[in-house]
Design a protein around this motif. Structure first.
Motif, mmCIF file in Angstrom:
data_model
loop_
_atom_site.group_PDB
_atom_site.id
_atom_site.type_symbol
_atom_site.label_atom_id
_atom_site.label_comp_id
_atom_site.label_asym_id
_atom_site.label_seq_id
_atom_site.Cartn_x
_atom_site.Cartn_y
_atom_site.Cartn_z
ATOM 1 N N THR A 71 0.853 -1.185 0.000
ATOM 2 C CA THR A 71 0.000 0.000 0.000
ATOM 3 C C THR A 71 0.884 1.229 0.000
ATOM 4 O O THR A 71 1.764 1.373 0.858
ATOM 5 N N ASN A 72 0.672 2.095 -0.968
ATOM 6 C CA ASN A 72 1.431 3.338 -1.071
ATOM 7 C C ASN A 72 0.623 4.454 -0.413
ATOM 8 O O ASN A 72 -0.325 4.963 -0.986
ATOM 9 N N LEU A 105 3.208 2.244 -8.454
ATOM 10 C CA LEU A 105 2.309 2.278 -7.306
ATOM 11 C C LEU A 105 1.704 3.677 -7.198
ATOM 12 O O LEU A 105 2.399 4.639 -6.867
ATOM 13 N N ARG A 111 -2.048 -2.804 -3.697
ATOM 14 C CA ARG A 111 -1.850 -3.729 -4.806
ATOM 15 C C ARG A 111 -1.409 -5.080 -4.265
ATOM 16 O O ARG A 111 -0.609 -5.154 -3.336
#
Length: 164
Positions: A71-72, A105, A111
């Protein structure tokens, strides 16, 4: 030269709708049974961090297949994000230093990616350590390696020890 593992799907295209439908059905059936458990394991990503979770590890076709969730939560999108990990056996000996390349990302995006470690059996892996940032480039081309290392948080849902 270090192997670079890229994220890719691992099921045939004609099977994808059935798998998605099955996953939705399982999620719908499990939700009423254990809502508190699902909430306790889904901690939100801290703002300004990238969270890398080792979600699962399973043997498949002569390889240990790792499922990772990234997770960004950085303010910027990443054109390319890749981390080098150290794979240790049960005795504590380093068995390899592959690079896990997640590609692009977007900011705020979670993702899921799968990586195969060829010739390795998951039961023989003792731990996986995020060793370094191989590449972390912002959408504008800026070097974001420090943000991708100092702002990295790890989680684990597998039997393999995983962390920094």
């Amino acid at each position: 030269m270090k192997p670079i593992l890229t994220a890719r799907a691992t099921f045939p295209r004609d099977l994808a709708p059935a798998l998605c439908a099955g996953a939705l059905l399982l999620a719908a059936l499990a939700a009423p049974v254990a809502p508190a458990q699902a909430q306790s394991t889904q901690a939100p990503s801290a703002e300004g961090q990238v969270t890398l979770e080792l979600n699962a590890a399973a043997d498949a076709g002569g390889a240990c297949q790792l499922t990772l969730v990234v997770t960004n939560a950085l303010e910027t999108g990443l054109k390319r994000a890749a981390w080098q990990v150290a794979v240790f056996d049960k005795a504590g000996t380093v068995q390899g230093l592959p690079i896990l390349d997640f590609g692009t990302l977007l900011p705020g995006k979670t993702r899921v990616a799968q990586f195969a470690l060829p010739g390795r059996d998951c039961g023989g892996i003792g731990r996986i350590v995020v060793n370094d940032v191989a590449e972390c480039t912002g959408q504008d081309g800026s070097d974001q390696r420090m943000a991708c290392l100092t702002g990295l948080a790890t989680r684990n849902r597998s039997d393999i020890e995983f962390g920094l």
